[in-house]
Design a protein around this motif. Structure first.
Motif, PDB file in Angstrom:
ATOM      1  N   GLN A  65       0.632  -1.233  -0.100  1.00 57.25           N
ATOM      2  CA  GLN A  65       0.017   0.175   0.264  1.00 57.25           C
ATOM      3  C   GLN A  65       1.336   0.882  -0.168  1.00 57.25           C
ATOM      4  O   GLN A  65       1.825   1.400   0.300  1.00 57.25           O
ATOM      5  CB  GLN A  65      -1.213   0.001   1.140  1.00 57.25           C
ATOM      6  CG  GLN A  65      -1.792  -1.637   1.592  1.00 57.25           C
ATOM      7  CD  GLN A  65      -2.597  -1.805   0.035  1.00 57.25           C
ATOM      8  OE1 GLN A  65      -3.194  -0.539  -0.370  1.00 57.25           O
ATOM      9  NE2 GLN A  65      -3.261  -2.941   0.019  1.00 57.25           N
ATOM     10  N   SER A  79       2.180  -0.511   3.857  1.00 54.60           N
ATOM     11  CA  SER A  79       1.371  -1.585   4.361  1.00 54.60           C
ATOM     12  C   SER A  79       1.407  -2.625   3.472  1.00 54.60           C
ATOM     13  O   SER A  79       1.331  -2.461   2.216  1.00 54.60           O
ATOM     14  CB  SER A  79      -0.102  -0.979   5.223  1.00 54.60           C
ATOM     15  OG  SER A  79      -0.592  -0.530   4.386  1.00 54.60           O
ATOM     16  N   ARG A  80       1.777  -4.260   4.518  1.00 56.48           N
ATOM     17  CA  ARG A  80       1.411  -5.115   3.086  1.00 56.48           C
ATOM     18  C   ARG A  80       0.494  -5.837   3.641  1.00 56.48           C
ATOM     19  O   ARG A  80       0.359  -5.757   4.776  1.00 56.48           O
ATOM     20  CB  ARG A  80       2.591  -5.692   3.195  1.00 56.48           C
ATOM     21  CG  ARG A  80       3.584  -4.767   2.594  1.00 56.48           C
ATOM     22  CD  ARG A  80       5.540  -5.387   2.230  1.00 56.48           C
ATOM     23  NE  ARG A  80       5.041  -6.243   0.966  1.00 56.48           N
ATOM     24  CZ  ARG A  80       5.395  -7.273   0.450  1.00 56.48           C
ATOM     25  NH1 ARG A  80       7.092  -8.142   1.854  1.00 56.48           N
ATOM     26  NH2 ARG A  80       5.349  -8.653  -0.204  1.00 56.48           N
ATOM     27  N   GLU A  81      -0.664  -6.441   2.579  1.00 52.20           N
ATOM     28  CA  GLU A  81      -1.221  -7.308   2.971  1.00 52.20           C
ATOM     29  C   GLU A  81      -1.254  -8.939   2.210  1.00 52.20           C
ATOM     30  O   GLU A  81      -0.687  -9.167   1.205  1.00 52.20           O
ATOM     31  CB  GLU A  81      -3.133  -6.571   2.249  1.00 52.20           C
ATOM     32  CG  GLU A  81      -3.320  -5.228   2.823  1.00 52.20           C
ATOM     33  CD  GLU A  81      -5.149  -4.832   2.141  1.00 52.20           C
ATOM     34  OE1 GLU A  81      -5.342  -5.634   1.801  1.00 52.20           O
ATOM     35  OE2 GLU A  81      -5.367  -4.315   2.995  1.00 52.20           O
ATOM     36  N   THR A 118      -3.355 -12.014   2.365  1.00 50.49           N
ATOM     37  CA  THR A 118      -4.640 -12.742   2.447  1.00 50.49           C
ATOM     38  C   THR A 118      -4.401 -13.995   2.159  1.00 50.49           C
ATOM     39  O   THR A 118      -4.075 -14.556   1.165  1.00 50.49           O
ATOM     40  CB  THR A 118      -5.607 -12.487   1.389  1.00 50.49           C
ATOM     41  OG1 THR A 118      -7.336 -12.708   2.138  1.00 50.49           O
ATOM     42  CG2 THR A 118      -5.889 -12.741   0.381  1.00 50.49           C
ATOM     43  N   THR A 141      -7.662 -11.226   5.382  1.00 50.83           N
ATOM     44  CA  THR A 141      -6.318 -10.667   5.487  1.00 50.83           C
ATOM     45  C   THR A 141      -5.582 -10.135   6.505  1.00 50.83           C
ATOM     46  O   THR A 141      -6.203  -9.426   7.948  1.00 50.83           O
ATOM     47  CB  THR A 141      -6.532  -9.667   4.691  1.00 50.83           C
ATOM     48  OG1 THR A 141      -7.096 -10.246   3.376  1.00 50.83           O
ATOM     49  CG2 THR A 141      -5.977  -8.645   3.561  1.00 50.83           C
ATOM     50  N   VAL A 184      -2.826  -7.521   7.385  1.00 50.73           N
ATOM     51  CA  VAL A 184      -2.142  -5.898   7.586  1.00 50.73           C
ATOM     52  C   VAL A 184      -1.200  -5.996   7.850  1.00 50.73           C
ATOM     53  O   VAL A 184      -1.173  -5.833   9.843  1.00 50.73           O
ATOM     54  CB  VAL A 184      -3.173  -5.320   7.172  1.00 50.73           C
ATOM     55  CG1 VAL A 184      -2.107  -3.268   7.582  1.00 50.73           C
ATOM     56  CG2 VAL A 184      -4.197  -5.317   6.654  1.00 50.73           C
ATOM     57  N   TRP A 185      -0.080  -5.806   7.720  1.00 47.60           N
ATOM     58  CA  TRP A 185       1.183  -5.772   8.472  1.00 47.60           C
ATOM     59  C   TRP A 185       2.059  -4.414   8.151  1.00 47.60           C
ATOM     60  O   TRP A 185       2.083  -4.007   6.666  1.00 47.60           O
ATOM     61  CB  TRP A 185       2.435  -6.601   7.629  1.00 47.60           C
ATOM     62  CG  TRP A 185       3.570  -6.212   8.821  1.00 47.60           C
ATOM     63  CD1 TRP A 185       3.714  -6.210   9.469  1.00 47.60           C
ATOM     64  CD2 TRP A 185       5.146  -6.200   7.528  1.00 47.60           C
ATOM     65  NE1 TRP A 185       5.167  -5.978   9.860  1.00 47.60           N
ATOM     66  CE2 TRP A 185       5.753  -5.652   8.953  1.00 47.60           C
ATOM     67  CE3 TRP A 185       5.399  -6.615   6.680  1.00 47.60           C
ATOM     68  CZ2 TRP A 185       7.322  -6.109   8.968  1.00 47.60           C
ATOM     69  CZ3 TRP A 185       6.510  -6.371   5.981  1.00 47.60           C
ATOM     70  CH2 TRP A 185       7.689  -6.059   7.263  1.00 47.60           C
ATOM     71  N   CYS A 228      -6.032  -8.041  11.153  1.00 52.08           N
ATOM     72  CA  CYS A 228      -6.059  -9.389  10.406  1.00 52.08           C
ATOM     73  C   CYS A 228      -7.928  -8.156  10.581  1.00 52.08           C
ATOM     74  O   CYS A 228      -8.349  -7.848  11.319  1.00 52.08           O
ATOM     75  CB  CYS A 228      -6.386 -10.214  10.661  1.00 52.08           C
ATOM     76  SG  CYS A 228      -7.112 -10.487  12.163  1.00 52.08           S
ATOM     77  N   ASN A 248     -12.163 -11.625   5.287  1.00 54.41           N
ATOM     78  CA  ASN A 248     -12.680 -10.684   3.686  1.00 54.41           C
ATOM     79  C   ASN A 248     -13.963  -9.892   3.872  1.00 54.41           C
ATOM     80  O   ASN A 248     -14.136  -9.268   3.060  1.00 54.41           O
ATOM     81  CB  ASN A 248     -12.265 -11.405   2.148  1.00 54.41           C
ATOM     82  CG  ASN A 248     -11.291 -11.678   3.281  1.00 54.41           C
ATOM     83  OD1 ASN A 248      -9.509 -10.725   3.826  1.00 54.41           O
ATOM     84  ND2 ASN A 248      -9.958 -12.487   1.766  1.00 54.41           N
TER      85      ASN A 248
END
Length: 81
Positions: free
Chosen positions: A5, A9-11, A13, A18, A20-21, A72, A75
């Motif tokens: 993102q 941040s990275r997602e 799944t 999902t 989110v980090w 998290c 979804n």
């Protein structure tokens, strides 16, 4: 599957949930790695492999993140941290 993102941040799944980090928030306390090594492995790429754990155990481990860098959601709805 990982997706980056604008805020770094990275997602990740597994189709059901999902993660989110947020690396800028991460304190690298290694709670995630020590608690669920099959999913959280900093020596592999991507370092979060959602296929290596059950959804509920992943959620429980994410909830233990002391910095809030991991969160998290299902979804189809949000999961509280």
């Amino acid at each position: 599957m990982a997706q980056e993102q604008k805020d770094n941040s990275r997602e990740f799944t597994n189709g059901e949930i999902t993660i989110v980090w947020r690396p800028l928030r991460c304190q690298f306390s290694t709670h995630c790695v020590k608690g669920l090594r099959a999913v959280f492995d900093p020596h592999t790429e991507p370092w979060i492999n959602m296929q290596n754990g059950a959804t509920e155990e992943i959620i429980e481990q994410v909830r233990q993140c002391p910095s809030g860098a991991l969160s998290c959601f299902y979804n189809d709805q949000k999961v509280k941290r």
